[in-house]
Enzyme design. Structure first.
Site, mmCIF file in Angstrom:
data_model
loop_
_atom_site.group_PDB
_atom_site.id
_atom_site.type_symbol
_atom_site.label_atom_id
_atom_site.label_comp_id
_atom_site.label_asym_id
_atom_site.label_seq_id
_atom_site.Cartn_x
_atom_site.Cartn_y
_atom_site.Cartn_z
ATOM 1 N N ASP A 81 0.849 -1.202 0.000
ATOM 2 C CA ASP A 81 0.000 0.000 0.000
ATOM 3 C C ASP A 81 0.886 1.253 0.000
ATOM 4 O O ASP A 81 1.813 1.367 0.811
ATOM 5 C CB ASP A 81 -0.865 -0.052 1.277
ATOM 6 C CG ASP A 81 -1.934 1.017 1.318
ATOM 7 O OD1 ASP A 81 -2.411 1.422 0.249
ATOM 8 O OD2 ASP A 81 -2.304 1.425 2.442
ATOM 9 N N GLY A 180 -7.719 8.787 6.844
ATOM 10 C CA GLY A 180 -7.865 9.155 8.247
ATOM 11 C C GLY A 180 -9.308 9.246 8.712
ATOM 12 O O GLY A 180 -10.239 8.848 8.009
ATOM 13 N N HIS A 210 -9.377 4.813 -2.363
ATOM 14 C CA HIS A 210 -8.646 4.938 -1.083
ATOM 15 C C HIS A 210 -9.483 5.759 -0.112
ATOM 16 O O HIS A 210 -10.500 6.332 -0.482
ATOM 17 C CB HIS A 210 -7.300 5.631 -1.329
ATOM 18 C CG HIS A 210 -6.269 4.718 -1.893
ATOM 19 N ND1 HIS A 210 -5.131 4.375 -1.219
ATOM 20 C CD2 HIS A 210 -6.219 4.048 -3.064
ATOM 21 C CE1 HIS A 210 -4.413 3.547 -1.959
ATOM 22 N NE2 HIS A 210 -5.054 3.336 -3.088
ATOM 23 N N SER A 213 -12.704 4.459 4.739
ATOM 24 C CA SER A 213 -13.280 4.127 6.050
ATOM 25 C C SER A 213 -14.552 4.926 6.285
ATOM 26 O O SER A 213 -14.653 6.093 5.888
ATOM 27 C CB SER A 213 -12.267 4.424 7.162
ATOM 28 O OG SER A 213 -11.328 3.368 7.243
HETATM 29 P P1 13P Z 1 -8.798 5.106 5.438
HETATM 30 O O1 13P Z 1 -7.900 6.035 6.164
HETATM 31 O O2 13P Z 1 -10.088 5.770 5.053
HETATM 32 O O3 13P Z 1 -9.039 3.823 6.134
HETATM 33 O O4 13P Z 1 -8.083 4.747 4.035
HETATM 34 C C1 13P Z 1 -7.125 3.712 3.991
HETATM 35 C C2 13P Z 1 -6.362 3.699 2.726
HETATM 36 O O5 13P Z 1 -6.686 4.328 1.751
HETATM 37 C C3 13P Z 1 -5.163 2.838 2.705
HETATM 38 O O6 13P Z 1 -4.462 2.983 1.507
HETATM 39 O O1 G3H Z 2 -3.090 5.267 3.462
HETATM 40 C C1 G3H Z 2 -2.503 4.944 4.461
HETATM 41 C C2 G3H Z 2 -2.900 3.723 5.197
HETATM 42 O O2 G3H Z 2 -3.996 3.975 6.015
HETATM 43 C C3 G3H Z 2 -1.725 3.158 5.916
HETATM 44 O O3 G3H Z 2 -1.398 3.939 7.011
HETATM 45 O O4 G3H Z 2 0.987 4.423 6.549
HETATM 46 O O5 G3H Z 2 0.050 4.689 8.849
HETATM 47 O O6 G3H Z 2 0.376 2.400 7.880
HETATM 48 P P1 G3H Z 2 0.115 3.862 7.614
HETATM 49 ZN ZN ZN Z 3 -4.608 4.967 0.699
#
Ligand code: 13P
Ligand code: G3H
Ligand code: ZN
Length: 315
Positions: A81, A180, A210, A213
């Protein structure tokens, strides 16, 4: 069983979305696999650069290998990711990942194309697929922070050109979400017209959402009631997952919601049991709650119930 991300997209396209869930530790991994099996859903397990550095990248990879043995019925892909170029090459070289994301969305259009194309060439040489990003989401990802007013939606005409020139296998487009727990600080909602316009130019092409959430309000209230300070936290309407999927969004990324489940479980547990100082009782509660949460998301994404069909499609 680990399969390719493309195999998942072929099955899901236009019907449902595959949930892409981030993991950082063993409890999350166990909850994720259990929730996906309970809801009979295929899924994508994704590892961010931050997660790879949290303990050690080999730790997470080993946990996924172990989970694959513990849960032989699970069908999933493993994805990097928000990788930079170096992380992408490292994952491509490891031979463990089904796909990588190169996120060069902070570069200008030509720079993003050049970087993405280099990664696509390296990945395709090893049979690994590539997700790229065009446009800019708001919020925090890895060490880059973008305020909502600076974020900009993906331009569909540029998207079509980007896909053709880079050969990337899927595209994360900015349609109004942000990473976030504090989304939609301004007025905007989801811009499905961007998805529709890209699909018109590139029919059948898998798109990725992306920052998806939903930041459930009951979760936020429980966290705040147990001593948290998440005033004004807000997310995507989870009832929009399926309509997005029907338009060609094949992968929906959910990470923040898992962190909220973790925070609520831990805050309530230690508020109610101040005498406890053991890892395991709380770990057990979290794994159960996370499994329930994941299963509920898979229902909303439409991926629940498709596990056997996806397994049968793999020769
Ligand atoms: P959220 O912060 O909405 O969970 O998005 C996660 C994400 O896009 C990880 O790549
Ligand atoms: O987009 C980011 C994801 O939520 C991953 O978060 O980089 O803090 O692991 P992180
Ligand atoms: Zn993301």
């Amino acid at each position: 069983m680990i399969i390719t991300t493309n195999q998942l997209f072929e099955q899901a396209y236009g019907k449902y979305a595959i949930g892409a869930y981030n993991i950082n530790n063993a409890e999350q991994t166990m909850g994720l696999f259990r929730g996906c099996l309970d809801s009979k859903a295929p899924f994508i397990i994704q590892i961010s650069k931050g997660a790879r550095n949290y303990t050690n990248k080999l730790m997470l990879e080993s946990m996924i290998r172990a989970a694959d043995q513990i849960f032989p019925d699970a069908v999933f892909a493993v994805h990097l990711d928000h990788g930079d170029e170096a992380a992408c090459y490292d994952c491509i070289k490891s031979g463990f990942y089904s796909s990588v994301m190169i996120d060069a969305s902070h570069e200008d259009f030509e720079g993003n194309i050049a970087t993405t194309k280099r990664v696509v060439d390296a990945a395709h040489a090893k049979g690994i697929s590539v997700e790229a990003e065009l446009g800019q989401l708001g919020g925090v990802e890895e060490d880059i922070q973008v305020s909502e007013d600076k974020a900009h939606l993906t331009d569909p005409i540029q998207a079509a050109e980007f896909i053709e020139r880079t050969g990337c296998d899927s595209l994360a487009c900015a349609i109004g979400t942000s990473h976030g727990a504090f989304k939609f600080a301004g007025s905007q909602g989801l811009h499905f017209e961007v998805v529709e316009a890209i699909q018109k130019l590139k029919p059948g092409y898998p798109l990725v959402m992306h920052g998806s959430s939903s930041v459930p309000q009951d979760e936020v209230e429980r966290i705040n009631a147990a001593g948290g300070a998440l005033k004004g936290a807000k997310g995507v309407d989870a009832n929009q997952y399926l309509p997005a999927a029907k338009l060609g969004v094949c992968k929906i990324n959910i990470d923040t919601d898992g962190r909220l489940v973790w925070t609520r479980v831990h805050r309530e547990f230690f508020r109610d049991k101040p005498e406890v100082f053991d890892f395991r009782p709380i770990g057990i509660v979290f794994m159960d709650e996370y499994a329930k949460f994941i299963a509920s998301r898979n229902v909303l994404l439409g991926s629940a119930g498709h596990l056997d069909e996806v397994r049968a499609s793999i020769k």
